[in-house]
Design an enzyme around this catalytic site. Structure first.
Site, PDB file in Angstrom:
ATOM      1  N   ASP A  31       9.058  17.119  -0.614  1.00  0.00           N
ATOM      2  CA  ASP A  31       9.310  17.511  -2.000  1.00  0.00           C
ATOM      3  C   ASP A  31      10.317  16.568  -2.649  1.00  0.00           C
ATOM      4  OD1 ASP A  31       9.131  19.007  -4.300  1.00  0.00           O
ATOM      5  OD2 ASP A  31      10.443  20.617  -3.594  1.00  0.00           O
TER       6      ASP A  31
ATOM      7  N   ARG B 142      11.249  14.065  -9.080  1.00  0.00           N
ATOM      8  CA  ARG B 142      12.672  13.901  -9.451  1.00  0.00           C
ATOM      9  C   ARG B 142      13.172  12.499  -9.106  1.00  0.00           C
ATOM     10  NH1 ARG B 142      14.283  19.256  -6.517  1.00  0.00           N
ATOM     11  NH2 ARG B 142      12.073  19.095  -5.992  1.00  0.00           N
TER      12      ARG B 142
ATOM     13  N   ARG C 100       5.756   9.455 -12.659  1.00  0.00           N
ATOM     14  CA  ARG C 100       5.723  10.284 -11.436  1.00  0.00           C
ATOM     15  C   ARG C 100       4.957   9.584 -10.309  1.00  0.00           C
ATOM     16  NH1 ARG C 100       7.230  15.514 -11.756  1.00  0.00           N
ATOM     17  NH2 ARG C 100       5.835  16.084 -10.061  1.00  0.00           N
TER      18      ARG C 100
ATOM     19  N   HIS D  94       5.371   9.220  -6.146  1.00  0.00           N
ATOM     20  CA  HIS D  94       4.382   9.533  -5.098  1.00  0.00           C
ATOM     21  C   HIS D  94       4.115   8.303  -4.219  1.00  0.00           C
ATOM     22  CE1 HIS D  94       3.911  13.435  -6.758  1.00  0.00           C
ATOM     23  NE2 HIS D  94       3.254  13.066  -7.840  1.00  0.00           N
TER      24      HIS D  94
ATOM     25  N   ARG E 296      -1.712  20.651 -11.754  1.00  0.00           N
ATOM     26  CA  ARG E 296      -0.886  19.603 -12.388  1.00  0.00           C
ATOM     27  C   ARG E 296      -1.735  18.850 -13.416  1.00  0.00           C
ATOM     28  NH1 ARG E 296       3.688  17.250  -8.353  1.00  0.00           N
ATOM     29  NH2 ARG E 296       4.383  19.293  -7.682  1.00  0.00           N
TER      30      ARG E 296
ATOM     31  N   LEU F 150       0.257  11.337  19.161  1.00  0.00           N
ATOM     32  CA  LEU F 150       0.803  12.156  18.069  1.00  0.00           C
ATOM     33  C   LEU F 150      -0.361  12.778  17.316  1.00  0.00           C
ATOM     34  CD1 LEU F 150       3.087  13.116  16.134  1.00  0.00           C
ATOM     35  CD2 LEU F 150       2.699  11.012  14.828  1.00  0.00           C
TER      36      LEU F 150
HETATM   37  C1  FPP Z   1       6.141  16.857  -4.067  1.00  0.00           C
HETATM   38  O1  FPP Z   1       6.915  16.174  -5.009  1.00  0.00           O
HETATM   39  C2  FPP Z   1       5.121  15.987  -3.525  1.00  0.00           C
HETATM   40  C3  FPP Z   1       3.791  16.110  -3.770  1.00  0.00           C
HETATM   41  C4  FPP Z   1       3.193  17.162  -4.615  1.00  0.00           C
HETATM   42  C5  FPP Z   1       2.814  15.175  -3.217  1.00  0.00           C
HETATM   43  C6  FPP Z   1       3.138  14.632  -1.868  1.00  0.00           C
HETATM   44  C7  FPP Z   1       2.511  13.321  -1.753  1.00  0.00           C
HETATM   45  C8  FPP Z   1       3.037  12.290  -1.092  1.00  0.00           C
HETATM   46  C9  FPP Z   1       4.269  12.375  -0.296  1.00  0.00           C
HETATM   47  C10 FPP Z   1       2.429  10.957  -1.123  1.00  0.00           C
HETATM   48  C11 FPP Z   1       1.038  10.876  -0.648  1.00  0.00           C
HETATM   49  C12 FPP Z   1       0.829  11.382   0.726  1.00  0.00           C
HETATM   50  C13 FPP Z   1      -0.083  10.878   1.536  1.00  0.00           C
HETATM   51  C14 FPP Z   1      -0.357  11.517   2.849  1.00  0.00           C
HETATM   52  C15 FPP Z   1      -0.823   9.675   1.188  1.00  0.00           C
HETATM   53  P1  FPP Z   1       6.908  16.698  -6.493  1.00  0.00           P
HETATM   54  O2  FPP Z   1       5.956  15.856  -7.272  1.00  0.00           O
HETATM   55  O3  FPP Z   1       6.636  18.162  -6.541  1.00  0.00           O
HETATM   56  O4  FPP Z   1       8.387  16.375  -6.894  1.00  0.00           O
HETATM   57  P2  FPP Z   1       9.325  17.176  -7.899  1.00  0.00           P
HETATM   58  O5  FPP Z   1       9.467  18.569  -7.338  1.00  0.00           O
HETATM   59  O6  FPP Z   1      10.595  16.406  -7.858  1.00  0.00           O
HETATM   60  O7  FPP Z   1       8.649  17.143  -9.227  1.00  0.00           O
END
Ligand code: FPP
Length: 252
Positions: free
Chosen positions: A30, A34, A43, A47, A81, A141
């Site tokens: 998470d 931010r 954003r 990611h 989203r 793993l």
């Molecule tokens: C949460 O941050 C993260 C996500 C919703 C997506 C997670 C994706 C990745 C870590 C990258 C891609 C993964 C792979 C396996 C290729 P948020 O966007 O909710 O952050 P915020 O709460 O700060 O807005």
């Protein structure tokens, strides 16, 4: 990028905690949004940086000898989203599968997906299937990516399977126990997580592994996911190693 750590010569082995590592670590990644906002970036930049942190988490799990790593990459709620962000995230997933699978396979990683993969486009579903097939013989793993995953959806789907089995006479309701129910979850055959880590300072499970988290230790880190480093993984394992797990039993 550097390659994953070798099996025989783990870097920094002296700094590893002495207690056996948790068999199964699950991570709620998470804070990508931010992280990007703090830098005035879109954003998707968060990611993308998050995908690089995924690589660091896998390397750390390999280095510590953790056998199961489960990552919450896309929740069933994430479909709500903005369309552009969903499309950016799926494009990132597509790219990740193409660019990382060969190296994961070469490093003994077995990839599995839990969640409603059928909600993704056919090409992504095909890449996921291919990645699962290519890595199916690996055992160093077990990497599970939760995609379009929701814990309540998973429990409802399992309950539906139970109801169907009862209806066809394949299951006597009296025989339904925890193991019989768990065998109908997406995670059938996987151990429950010993440790669940969530980054970004939020302190909740957000519909992640609700059944499986029954006795998991929870660690909430004040680091945004794109900043997640090997040291955070080591620190979480050291914290875990100092905890007494009783699984509901009274102290001895
Ligand atoms: C949460 O941050 C993260 C996500 C919703 C997506 C997670 C994706 C990745 C870590 C990258 C891609 C993964 C792979 C396996 C290729 P948020 O966007 O909710 O952050 P915020 O709460 O700060 O807005």
């Amino acid at each position: 990028m550097s390659s994953f750590p070798a099996i025989t010569a783990p870097k920094g082995a002296l700094a590893l905690p002495l207690a056996p590592p948790p068999a199964h670590v699950a991570i709620i990644m998470d804070g990508n949004g931010r992280w990007a906002k703090a830098r005035g970036l879109p954003r998707i930049a968060g990611h993308r940086a998050g995908a690089r942190a995924v690589r660091r988490a896998i390397e750390a799990a390999l280095e510590h000898g953790v056998r199961w790593l489960t990552l919450y990459a896309f929740s069933s709620e994430n479909w709500r989203r903005p369309r552009e962000e969903v499309s950016d995230l799926t494009a990132l997933l597509r790219h990740y599968l193409k660019s990382e699978i060969a190296e994961l396979a070469a490093n003994g990683v077995r990839l599995r997906v839990i969640g409603e993969a059928a909600r993704f486009s056919p090409d992504i579903q095909a890449s996921l299937k291919e990645a699962e097939t290519i890595t199916a013989g690996n055992a160093r793993l077990n990497l599970t990516i939760a995609l379009s995953y929701g814990g309540r959806d998973e429990i409802i789907a399992a309950a539906r399977k139970v109801a169907e089995a009862v209806k066809t006479g394949a299951l006597d309701p009296a025989d339904l126990d925890e193991a019989a129910f768990a065998s109908r979850l997406f995670t059938a055959g996987m151990p429950d997580p010993d440790l669940i880590i969530r980054t970004s300072g939020e302190r909740r499970l957000s519909n992640f592994l609700l059944w499986q988290a029954a006795y998991a230790e929870l660690i909430f880190l004040n680091v945004l996911w794109p900043d997640f480093a090997a040291t955070h993984f080591s620190e979480a394992l050291a914290d875990y190693a100092g905890r007494e797990r009783r699984f509901g039993a009274r102290p001895g």
